[in-house]
Scaffold this motif. Structure first.
Motif, short mmCIF file in Angstrom:
data_model
loop_
_atom_site.label_atom_id
_atom_site.label_comp_id
_atom_site.label_asym_id
_atom_site.label_seq_id
_atom_site.Cartn_x
_atom_site.Cartn_y
_atom_site.Cartn_z
N TRP A 21 43.81 42.14 43.79
CA TRP A 21 43.00 40.92 43.61
C TRP A 21 42.36 40.52 44.94
O TRP A 21 41.17 40.17 44.98
CB TRP A 21 43.87 39.78 43.08
CG TRP A 21 43.10 38.51 42.85
CD1 TRP A 21 42.53 38.09 41.68
CD2 TRP A 21 42.78 37.52 43.84
NE1 TRP A 21 41.88 36.89 41.88
CE2 TRP A 21 42.00 36.53 43.19
CE3 TRP A 21 43.06 37.38 45.19
CZ2 TRP A 21 41.52 35.41 43.86
CZ3 TRP A 21 42.57 36.27 45.87
CH2 TRP A 21 41.81 35.29 45.20
N GLY B 115 42.24 30.32 29.61
CA GLY B 115 43.11 31.30 28.97
C GLY B 115 44.18 30.62 28.15
O GLY B 115 44.40 29.41 28.24
N ASP C 204 49.21 44.16 42.15
CA ASP C 204 48.12 43.45 41.47
C ASP C 204 47.54 42.36 42.36
O ASP C 204 46.32 42.14 42.39
CB ASP C 204 48.59 42.88 40.13
CG ASP C 204 49.85 42.03 40.23
OD1 ASP C 204 50.42 41.90 41.33
OD2 ASP C 204 50.28 41.49 39.18
N ILE D 152 45.63 36.52 37.66
CA ILE D 152 45.72 37.97 37.49
C ILE D 152 46.13 38.23 36.04
O ILE D 152 47.28 38.00 35.66
CB ILE D 152 46.73 38.58 38.47
CG1 ILE D 152 46.31 38.26 39.91
CG2 ILE D 152 46.85 40.08 38.26
CD1 ILE D 152 47.33 38.66 40.95
N GLY D 153 45.17 38.66 35.23
CA GLY D 153 45.43 38.82 33.81
C GLY D 153 45.73 37.47 33.19
O GLY D 153 44.94 36.54 33.30
N ASP D 154 46.87 37.35 32.55
CA ASP D 154 47.28 36.06 31.99
C ASP D 154 48.39 35.43 32.83
O ASP D 154 49.15 34.58 32.34
CB ASP D 154 47.74 36.22 30.54
CG ASP D 154 48.90 37.20 30.40
OD1 ASP D 154 49.32 37.80 31.40
OD2 ASP D 154 49.38 37.37 29.26
N ASN D 155 48.48 35.83 34.11
CA ASN D 155 49.49 35.30 35.02
C ASN D 155 48.86 34.21 35.89
O ASN D 155 47.96 34.49 36.70
CB ASN D 155 50.04 36.43 35.89
CG ASN D 155 51.12 35.95 36.85
OD1 ASN D 155 51.47 34.78 36.89
ND2 ASN D 155 51.65 36.86 37.65
N TYR D 156 49.31 32.97 35.70
CA TYR D 156 48.75 31.84 36.45
C TYR D 156 49.69 31.35 37.56
O TYR D 156 49.41 30.33 38.18
CB TYR D 156 48.46 30.68 35.49
CG TYR D 156 47.54 31.05 34.36
CD1 TYR D 156 46.20 31.33 34.61
CD2 TYR D 156 48.01 31.12 33.06
CE1 TYR D 156 45.34 31.68 33.57
CE2 TYR D 156 47.16 31.47 32.01
CZ TYR D 156 45.83 31.75 32.28
OH TYR D 156 44.99 32.11 31.26
#
Length: 373
Positions: free
Chosen positions: A276, A20, A272, A115-119
């Protein structure tokens, strides 16, 4: 205890994962075929035919008052395909490799929660940002780790502690061969930590250093209370869309209440992260529970450094009667021992808001006790 006479690992399949935007870790999935020859237990218990039979047999078997069972040994000779996730920083050329093993109810994805673009939940991303690689694998019987012929292992006769120790020993060598680390740091969570303790005892040269998360030295933590809180269900009935292909030796947490009770600490997680965890849940084998109990060994020949780190709200592993500092007793000859508590974390530490703080603590410990030692 002699658990494995030899193993052979062969690369079977490999897939490069897309990165990403803004991500440091470069990840690839690989499957390795290993051959095991391991002494396990012959457990004469029938496969439960229904949820009623499962509940009616497993509750008394795991109760604190249950008599200590004695089983005959059996030899397990088999080939397994082990699914791995390997994440490295750009131009990684050795150094520190985190050899990561997840616990019950999760898969190797526990070490790379994105989670999405959360690393920020990703252990592998945090490690890559420090210049370290992560080698995680699905515990045999979970995720993509199955028999080499494509069938699923027997969840009673094959998926036992001794088998998992043997797999860990084989995969530690695979990690060394693949990444050529200067230091192989084993990192476990819950049952993964339990397995790695036994690995350090039986095969002390397999790993160089050890981090235990979600782990307890208190015998009461193994008394059955946690198993009851899991509200164990037949995985294929509780989650048919995900586990329909599995037989009745494979179990899972029974519902959302069980997930929340065991793994989470309100209000220290987001919706979220909870979602997950539900979508990425793993299984629990009947045989794992029957060969799981208070550790009755010492890792006397293990001479690496050890870190034990738990969440302050981990109701099962953070107890006043046996604080995390007591884990030191298992490692009488460790180079050094450190203990830490992270605030705002339940048992599933990687899916709490405080995950990044825990990774920071682990990273600082690696710098002080592994890289600089």
């Amino acid at each position: 205890m002699s658990m494995i006479s030899g193993f052979l690992a062969l690369l079977f399949a490999s897939t490069v994962l897309a990165n990403g935007d803004g991500r440091v870790a470069q990840c690839v999935t690989k499957d390795f075929v290993i051959s095991l020859n391991v002494t396990t237990l012959d457990i004469p218990i029938p496969v439960p035919s229904s949820q009623e039979e499962l509940t009616g047999t497993i509750v008394p078997a795991l109760a604190p008052t249950a008599p200590q069972a004695s089983f005959e040994n059996r030899q397990l000779v088999a080939n397994y395909s082990i699914a791995t996730l390997i994440c490295s920083p750009p131009n990684f050329d050795g150094g520190v490799v985190n050899f990561a093993l997840h616990g019950l109810g999760f898969t190797k994805s526990y070490w790379d929660v994105v989670i999405g673009d959360n690393y920020t939940y990703s252990f592998a991303e945090a490690a890559a940002a420090r210049g370290e690689a992560t080698f995680a694998y699905d515990r045999l019987g979970t995720g993509g780790s199955i028999r080499a012929d494509g069938t699923y292992p027997d969840g009673i006769q094959e998926l036992q502690l001794a088998t998992h120790i043997a797999v860990a020993n084989a995969m530690a060598q695979v990690a060394r061969d693949e990444l050529q680390p200067k230091n192989l740091v084993a990192v476990g969570h819950s049952y993964g930590s339990f397995t790695l303790l036994y690995l350090a005892s039986a095969f002390p040269q397999a790993i160089d250093h050890l981090v235990l998360t979600g782990f307890s030295a208190d015998p009461e933590s193994y008394s059955g209370g946690s198993a009851f809180a899991l509200n164990l269900a037949l995985a294929n009935e509780a989650y048919p869309d995900k586990f329909a292909a599995l037989d009745n030796t494979y179990l899972a947490t029974g519902d959302l209440v069980a997930d929340l009770t065991i793994f989470f600490s309100y209000p220290h997680y987001g919706a979220d992260a909870l979602q997950w965890s539900i979508e990425n849940r793993g299984t629990i084998a009947y045989g794992e529970l029957l060969t799981f109990g208070p550790p009755a060994i010492l890792a006397s020949d293990f001479t690496g450094s050890v870190l034990a780190i738990n969440g302050d709200a981990d109701f099962d592993c953070n107890k006043e009667a046996a604080p995390v500092q007591h884990v030191e007793d298992f490692f009488p000859n460790a180079q050094n021992f450190s203990a830490s508590i992270v605030e705002g974390a339940g048992h599933g530490q990687n899916v709490h808001f405080s995950a990044a703080k825990m990774y920071e603590v682990i990273g600082e410990w690696i710098q002080d006790n592994v890289v600089s030692s």
